[in-house]
Design an enzyme around this catalytic site. Structure first.
Site, PDB file in Angstrom:
ATOM      1  N   ASN A   2       0.804  -1.220   0.000  1.00  0.00           N
ATOM      2  CA  ASN A   2       0.000   0.000   0.000  1.00  0.00           C
ATOM      3  C   ASN A   2       0.841   1.276   0.000  1.00  0.00           C
ATOM      4  O   ASN A   2       0.358   2.335  -0.380  1.00  0.00           O
ATOM      5  CB  ASN A   2      -0.908  -0.023   1.240  1.00  0.00           C
ATOM      6  N   SER A  61      -3.776   2.563  -8.697  1.00  0.00           N
ATOM      7  CA  SER A  61      -4.453   3.858  -8.838  1.00  0.00           C
ATOM      8  C   SER A  61      -5.274   3.853 -10.109  1.00  0.00           C
ATOM      9  O   SER A  61      -4.950   3.131 -11.066  1.00  0.00           O
ATOM     10  CB  SER A  61      -3.412   4.987  -8.914  1.00  0.00           C
ATOM     11  N   TYR A  64       3.912   9.352 -11.164  1.00  0.00           N
ATOM     12  CA  TYR A  64       3.068   8.560 -10.264  1.00  0.00           C
ATOM     13  C   TYR A  64       2.233   7.565 -11.061  1.00  0.00           C
ATOM     14  O   TYR A  64       2.167   6.379 -10.733  1.00  0.00           O
ATOM     15  CB  TYR A  64       2.170   9.495  -9.460  1.00  0.00           C
ATOM     16  N   ALA A  67       2.771   6.354 -14.036  1.00  0.00           N
ATOM     17  CA  ALA A  67       3.622   5.333 -14.643  1.00  0.00           C
ATOM     18  C   ALA A  67       4.038   4.279 -13.621  1.00  0.00           C
ATOM     19  O   ALA A  67       4.069   3.079 -13.912  1.00  0.00           O
ATOM     20  CB  ALA A  67       4.858   5.983 -15.267  1.00  0.00           C
ATOM     21  N   SER A  68       4.343   4.720 -12.403  1.00  0.00           N
ATOM     22  CA  SER A  68       4.733   3.754 -11.364  1.00  0.00           C
ATOM     23  C   SER A  68       3.570   2.830 -11.016  1.00  0.00           C
ATOM     24  O   SER A  68       3.767   1.636 -10.750  1.00  0.00           O
ATOM     25  CB  SER A  68       5.232   4.493 -10.107  1.00  0.00           C
ATOM     26  N   LYS A  69       2.363   3.363 -11.037  1.00  0.00           N
ATOM     27  CA  LYS A  69       1.200   2.537 -10.722  1.00  0.00           C
ATOM     28  C   LYS A  69       0.830   1.599 -11.876  1.00  0.00           C
ATOM     29  O   LYS A  69       0.293   0.504 -11.659  1.00  0.00           O
ATOM     30  CB  LYS A  69       0.020   3.432 -10.343  1.00  0.00           C
TER      31      LYS A  69
END
Length: 266
Positions: A92, A143, A156, A158-160
């Site tokens: 998380n 996300s 953010y 792209a990381s998700k």
């Protein structure tokens, strides 16, 4: 309906506040024991008190989850109290700020991916050998921006998206003994948004508006059908379901908890 989570050992990264805290309390109410993995000692102490008030037990492992050593040390410390056993892993932890593509440096891209993605890789690497022996469940917090990217925050989102790819790959690789799913929250009002330097403040700078006005403006742009930000407990409820026996035939799935923000049919 019974979740059959009583007595299970649940590890939650980023369990000190927000969605992580709400998830920890939800599991505690089902009788699960909760191992919190975070850098925020004060926040973890508050979450532990809530878990114990719900009638369950908790442990804490402190560390910088953007580093390999931090993940390893914190995870071991959190699980040692429960004999190194693990039934459910909830990834998380995460952070983000609203910046345009041109504003982002290589170092900022790296920082985002180390916490929002590599921490998930590292906790899974630690959890899987335990779960391969006894079975288990992994739930990754992604996300809505992973499936419907917006102009900001591009790092953010792209990381998700990487989190969703990891989820799908592990679900196929580790079946049938381990189920792996993801939740994809939309905007949820937590310290992630409200803290200094968080989404609200940086969104205000991006839109050249006060933070609250900027958030309302952003929500109007996204045209959320439910017309509001979500609450941490609303995401926690879905994580709890996915971890439970109620979702015993669910793996490799992405569950939107987004107020209807994602418009795609897949």
């Amino acid at each position: 309906m019974k979740t059959n989570l009583e007595g299970k050992i649940v590890a939650i990264t980023g369990g000190a506040t927000g969605i992580g805290r709400a998830t920890a309390v939800a599991f505690a109410r089902e009788g699960a024991k909760v191992a919190l993995i975070d850098i925020d000692k004060a926040g973890c102490d508050e979450t532990v008190a809530l878990i114990e008030a719900a009638g369950s037990k908790a442990s804490v492992g402190l560390g910088d989850l953007s580093t390999g050593d931090g993940v390893a040390t914190a995870t071991k410390a959190a699980l040692d109290r429960f004999g190194g056993v693990l039934d459910v892993l909830v990834n998380n932890v995460g952070s983000g700020a609203v910046r345009s593509f041109d504003q982002l440096t290589d170092e900022e891209w790296e920082k985002t991916f180390q916490l929002n993605f590599m921490s998930y890789v590292r906790t899974c690497r630690l959890a899987l050998p335990i779960m391969r022996e006894r079975g288990g469940v992994i739930v990754n917090n992604a996300s809505d921006l992973a499936r419907q990217p917006e102009p900001v925050p591009v790092d953010y989102g792209a990381s998700k998206s990487a989190v969703l790819a990891l989820t799908k790959s592990l679900a196929r690789a580790e079946a049938p003994k381990i189920r792996v799913n993801a939740v994809a929250p939309g905007p949820v009002w937590t310290p992630f948004w409200s803290k200094p330097g968080g989404f609200a403040e940086t969104m205000g700078k991006f839109h050249n508006m006060p933070p609250k006005q900027a958030v309302e403006h952003e929500m109007s742009l996204r045209q959320l059908p439910l017309g509001r930000l979500g609450e941490p407990e609303e995401v926690a409820n879905v994580i709890l379901f996915l971890a439970s026996d109620l979702a015993s035939f669910v793996t490799s799935s992405v569950w939107g908890v987004d107020g209807g923000s994602v418009r795609s049919i897949i």
